[in-house]
Enzyme design. Sequence first.
Site, PDB file in Angstrom:
ATOM      1  N   ASP A   1      32.166  21.681  20.570  1.00  0.00           N
ATOM      2  CA  ASP A   1      31.432  22.000  19.198  1.00  0.00           C
ATOM      3  C   ASP A   1      30.313  20.983  18.804  1.00  0.00           C
ATOM      4  OD1 ASP A   1      34.137  23.404  17.406  1.00  0.00           O
ATOM      5  OD2 ASP A   1      32.903  24.162  18.719  1.00  0.00           O
TER       6      ASP A   1
ATOM      7  N   ARG B   1      28.264  29.189   7.482  1.00  0.00           N
ATOM      8  CA  ARG B   1      29.818  29.652   7.845  1.00  0.00           C
ATOM      9  C   ARG B   1      30.698  28.045   7.678  1.00  0.00           C
ATOM     10  NH1 ARG B   1      30.496  33.495  12.479  1.00  0.00           N
ATOM     11  NH2 ARG B   1      32.826  32.851  11.945  1.00  0.00           N
TER      12      ARG B   1
ATOM     13  N   CYS C   1      31.541  37.054  20.352  1.00  0.00           N
ATOM     14  CA  CYS C   1      30.494  36.382  19.370  1.00  0.00           C
ATOM     15  C   CYS C   1      29.359  36.032  20.275  1.00  0.00           C
ATOM     16  CB  CYS C   1      31.131  35.515  18.506  1.00  0.00           C
ATOM     17  SG  CYS C   1      31.600  34.060  19.276  1.00  0.00           S
TER      18      CYS C   1
ATOM     19  N   LYS D   1      36.756  22.710   8.395  1.00  0.00           N
ATOM     20  CA  LYS D   1      36.622  24.103   8.346  1.00  0.00           C
ATOM     21  C   LYS D   1      37.777  24.483   9.300  1.00  0.00           C
ATOM     22  CE  LYS D   1      33.708  26.476  11.212  1.00  0.00           C
ATOM     23  NZ  LYS D   1      34.462  27.403  12.032  1.00  0.00           N
ATOM     24  N   ASN D   2      37.916  23.734  10.317  1.00  0.00           N
ATOM     25  CA  ASN D   2      38.922  24.321  11.621  1.00  0.00           C
ATOM     26  C   ASN D   2      40.249  23.866  11.279  1.00  0.00           C
ATOM     27  OD1 ASN D   2      36.679  25.791  12.698  1.00  0.00           O
ATOM     28  ND2 ASN D   2      36.342  24.566  14.230  1.00  0.00           N
TER      29      ASN D   2
ATOM     30  N   ILE E   1      33.861  24.830  28.059  1.00  0.00           N
ATOM     31  CA  ILE E   1      34.670  25.778  27.345  1.00  0.00           C
ATOM     32  C   ILE E   1      34.313  27.185  27.048  1.00  0.00           C
ATOM     33  CG2 ILE E   1      35.835  25.756  24.995  1.00  0.00           C
ATOM     34  CD1 ILE E   1      36.687  23.565  26.938  1.00  0.00           C
TER      35      ILE E   1
ATOM     36  N   ARG F   1      35.869  35.569  13.683  1.00  0.00           N
ATOM     37  CA  ARG F   1      37.012  35.705  14.542  1.00  0.00           C
ATOM     38  C   ARG F   1      38.216  34.755  14.398  1.00  0.00           C
ATOM     39  NH1 ARG F   1      37.735  33.152  18.035  1.00  0.00           N
ATOM     40  NH2 ARG F   1      38.620  34.638  19.399  1.00  0.00           N
TER      41      ARG F   1
ATOM     42  N   ARG G   1      35.424  35.441  23.968  1.00  0.00           N
ATOM     43  CA  ARG G   1      36.532  35.070  23.043  1.00  0.00           C
ATOM     44  C   ARG G   1      37.605  35.868  23.173  1.00  0.00           C
ATOM     45  NH1 ARG G   1      33.661  31.702  19.310  1.00  0.00           N
ATOM     46  NH2 ARG G   1      35.504  30.819  18.829  1.00  0.00           N
ATOM     47  N   PRO G   2      38.353  36.197  24.143  1.00  0.00           N
ATOM     48  CA  PRO G   2      39.527  36.945  24.274  1.00  0.00           C
ATOM     49  C   PRO G   2      40.848  36.455  23.654  1.00  0.00           C
ATOM     50  CG  PRO G   2      39.225  36.037  26.210  1.00  0.00           C
ATOM     51  CD  PRO G   2      37.972  35.623  25.537  1.00  0.00           C
ATOM     52  N   VAL G   3      41.991  37.142  23.052  1.00  0.00           N
ATOM     53  CA  VAL G   3      42.943  36.713  22.629  1.00  0.00           C
ATOM     54  C   VAL G   3      44.232  36.867  23.452  1.00  0.00           C
ATOM     55  CG1 VAL G   3      41.845  36.675  20.329  1.00  0.00           C
ATOM     56  CG2 VAL G   3      43.210  38.689  21.220  1.00  0.00           C
ATOM     57  N   ASP G   4      44.012  37.227  24.774  1.00  0.00           N
ATOM     58  CA  ASP G   4      45.099  37.201  25.562  1.00  0.00           C
ATOM     59  C   ASP G   4      46.369  36.532  25.549  1.00  0.00           C
ATOM     60  OD1 ASP G   4      42.856  36.126  27.172  1.00  0.00           O
ATOM     61  OD2 ASP G   4      44.234  35.850  28.503  1.00  0.00           O
ATOM     62  N   GLN G   5      45.927  35.100  25.457  1.00  0.00           N
ATOM     63  CA  GLN G   5      46.962  34.121  25.382  1.00  0.00           C
ATOM     64  C   GLN G   5      47.672  34.127  24.147  1.00  0.00           C
ATOM     65  OE1 GLN G   5      47.669  32.059  28.068  1.00  0.00           O
ATOM     66  NE2 GLN G   5      45.957  33.526  28.937  1.00  0.00           N
TER      67      GLN G   5
HETATM   68  C1  EPZ Z   1      38.464  27.003  18.256  1.00  0.00           C
HETATM   69  O1  EPZ Z   1      37.940  28.417  18.675  1.00  0.00           O
HETATM   70  C2  EPZ Z   1      37.525  26.716  17.099  1.00  0.00           C
HETATM   71  N1  EPZ Z   1      37.536  27.529  16.135  1.00  0.00           N
HETATM   72  C3  EPZ Z   1      36.203  26.752  17.930  1.00  0.00           C
HETATM   73  O2  EPZ Z   1      35.017  26.263  16.907  1.00  0.00           O
HETATM   74  C4  EPZ Z   1      35.923  25.570  18.979  1.00  0.00           C
HETATM   75  O3  EPZ Z   1      34.907  25.794  19.709  1.00  0.00           O
HETATM   76  C5  EPZ Z   1      37.052  26.017  19.988  1.00  0.00           C
HETATM   77  O4  EPZ Z   1      38.350  26.002  19.440  1.00  0.00           O
HETATM   78  C6  EPZ Z   1      37.134  25.082  21.009  1.00  0.00           C
HETATM   79  O5  EPZ Z   1      37.429  23.921  20.740  1.00  0.00           O
HETATM   80  C7  EPZ Z   1      38.712  27.452  15.303  1.00  0.00           C
HETATM   81  O6  EPZ Z   1      39.453  26.324  15.231  1.00  0.00           O
HETATM   82  C8  EPZ Z   1      38.546  28.553  14.122  1.00  0.00           C
HETATM   83  P1  EPZ Z   1      39.805  28.380  22.176  1.00  0.00           P
HETATM   84  P2  EPZ Z   1      39.259  29.245  19.628  1.00  0.00           P
HETATM   85  O7  EPZ Z   1      41.026  29.645  22.063  1.00  0.00           O
HETATM   86  O8  EPZ Z   1      40.590  28.784  19.323  1.00  0.00           O
HETATM   87  C9  EPZ Z   1      39.463  30.888  25.985  1.00  0.00           C
HETATM   88  C10 EPZ Z   1      33.405  26.414  15.565  1.00  0.00           C
HETATM   89  O9  EPZ Z   1      32.162  26.110  15.699  1.00  0.00           O
HETATM   90  N2  EPZ Z   1      40.665  31.807  25.633  1.00  0.00           N
HETATM   91  O10 EPZ Z   1      40.646  26.994  22.323  1.00  0.00           O
HETATM   92  O11 EPZ Z   1      38.866  30.709  19.480  1.00  0.00           O
HETATM   93  C11 EPZ Z   1      38.103  30.981  25.422  1.00  0.00           C
HETATM   94  O12 EPZ Z   1      37.333  32.345  25.712  1.00  0.00           O
HETATM   95  C12 EPZ Z   1      34.228  27.044  16.315  1.00  0.00           C
HETATM   96  O13 EPZ Z   1      33.686  25.812  14.532  1.00  0.00           O
HETATM   97  C13 EPZ Z   1      40.991  32.925  26.412  1.00  0.00           C
HETATM   98  O14 EPZ Z   1      40.333  33.215  27.452  1.00  0.00           O
HETATM   99  O15 EPZ Z   1      38.761  28.431  21.115  1.00  0.00           O
HETATM  100  C14 EPZ Z   1      37.660  29.841  25.496  1.00  0.00           C
HETATM  101  O16 EPZ Z   1      36.699  29.984  26.821  1.00  0.00           O
HETATM  102  C15 EPZ Z   1      33.311  27.639  17.360  1.00  0.00           C
HETATM  103  N3  EPZ Z   1      42.240  33.523  26.025  1.00  0.00           N
HETATM  104  C16 EPZ Z   1      38.277  28.785  26.023  1.00  0.00           C
HETATM  105  O17 EPZ Z   1      39.733  29.749  26.167  1.00  0.00           O
HETATM  106  C17 EPZ Z   1      42.647  33.299  24.750  1.00  0.00           C
HETATM  107  O18 EPZ Z   1      43.632  34.062  24.548  1.00  0.00           O
HETATM  108  C18 EPZ Z   1      39.058  28.035  24.638  1.00  0.00           C
HETATM  109  O19 EPZ Z   1      39.003  28.893  23.505  1.00  0.00           O
HETATM  110  C19 EPZ Z   1      42.039  32.257  24.069  1.00  0.00           C
HETATM  111  C20 EPZ Z   1      41.302  31.447  24.618  1.00  0.00           C
END
Ligand code: EPZ
Length: 433
Positions: A321, A413, A129, A22-23, A343, A105, A134-138
């Site tokens: 995960d 999902r 969620c 999926k990912n 995480i 997301r 789950r911010p997207v600031d980066q």
């Molecule tokens: C991906 O989510 C996966 N989803 C998630 O799988 C997985 O749990 C996660 O990576 C960690 O491995 C997909 O690939 C579609 P992150 P993602 O950005 O990219 C913080 C599942 O169950 N962060 O690596 O959204 C964030 O809040 C899902 O299949 C910021 O602060 O996760 C988190 O604490 C759930 N700012 C940490 O970083 C940002 O701009 C890691 O998040 C981005 C992230």
Amino acid sequence: MDKLLIEGGRPLSGEVAISGAKNAALPLLCAALLTKEPLTLTNVPALNDIGTMLRLLEQMGVKVEKVGAGGTAAAGSAASTDTVVLDASGLDNPVAPYELVKTMRASVLVLGPLVARAGEAKVSLPGGCAIGARPVDQHIKGLTAMGAEVSVEHGYVHAKALGEKGRLKGARLFTDMVTVTGTENLMMAACLADGETVIENAAREPEVVDLANCLVAMGAQISGAGTDVIRIRGVERLHGATHRIMPDRIETGTYLCAAAAAGGQIRLTRTSSAYLDAVIDKLMDAGCDIGIERDAITLKAPARPTAVSIRTSPYPAFPTDMQAQFMALNTVADGTAVIRETIFENRFMHAVELIRLGADIKIDGNTAFVTGKPKLDGATVMATDLRASASLVIAGLVAQGETLIERIYHLDRGYENLEQKLAALGAKVSRVK
Ligand code: EPZ
């Protein structure tokens, strides 16, 4: 809403085929936006999230054609040989509306490709969620560094490439924390930028590598995927390609964990142990015998698993995960396990539901202390997020008597043909309306 009824207390035995990841599939679908030529993806899992992403792309003007087995391939068969052909030549609406983004997301993954291809994008903020803010600031910080003008208004991210002809420019990027979709978004955006982009502190997940491999097949110039420094030399345009999606390592780990907890012996095909070292190490510590084949894994469970402590961390360390699934395993293991989630800030919601099944779990901040018990007792429980639901399925397979899991749309999902695959492993599972 559908519910899942499980008659637990039976060991698992049998064989199932693992579906496409999926990912990996989600960012790969978005990669189609980067070119006017058709992108063909094979081994696409039939999941609700995939359906949502395809609807999101279609409303942007992308033509989507589904080929292949389609429907619900019988469990254990050569499962999802589903093929999807995407044609983004008619892209005319670089907008990702709230109605679709709020349900998934990962929709944020259209942001980078849209700015790179169309020079602009309007993408609803994903919103939080169950497992965290789950911010997207980066994602935004990186695009800004590449010369996009980004503003957040009325719940939408508005991004516009300011370079001449609306083109992004290569930059050196550093993400404050390891972010999987952040790395993927920025890597896709950089493919068409003017000049070289370097992403430091990049995510090393296998799904990032799978995406990079597909982008290179489309003509991108990328090196370092799988390490924490990825270099992308921008090109004028990308062309079409055909790419087979890698197997789902989390689905694989979930079934391995289910067998470790319920007992028995299973074989998983169309998958690889290559991306699961941290998980397989823990299953062996729990007392499981693991057999590795070229594209299959077998697991023989011990009479009773030994408690295993885990600490989630970015790849190649133990994946977040798989945390919920291992909490379920530890509820019936011999000993006490310490589970630390580093995480996400709220990824223990399965704990209170497991406690309803008789588990002994104490939560202290981002640490859970799980003391194994000889058995669990079936009860009605509620799923809260995708992997928490998987953890409740595992507990239901172990618990004596019937367990009824509510809100299993979360499961749909991320797990293709779940009941069929569990039934192929000898579980007594049925979906009730
Ligand atoms: C991906 O989510 C996966 N989803 C998630 O799988 C997985 O749990 C996660 O990576 C960690 O491995 C997909 O690939 C579609 P992150 P993602 O950005 O990219 C913080 C599942 O169950 N962060 O690596 O959204 C964030 O809040 C899902 O299949 C910021 O602060 O996760 C988190 O604490 C759930 N700012 C940490 O970083 C940002 O701009 C890691 O998040 C981005 C992230």
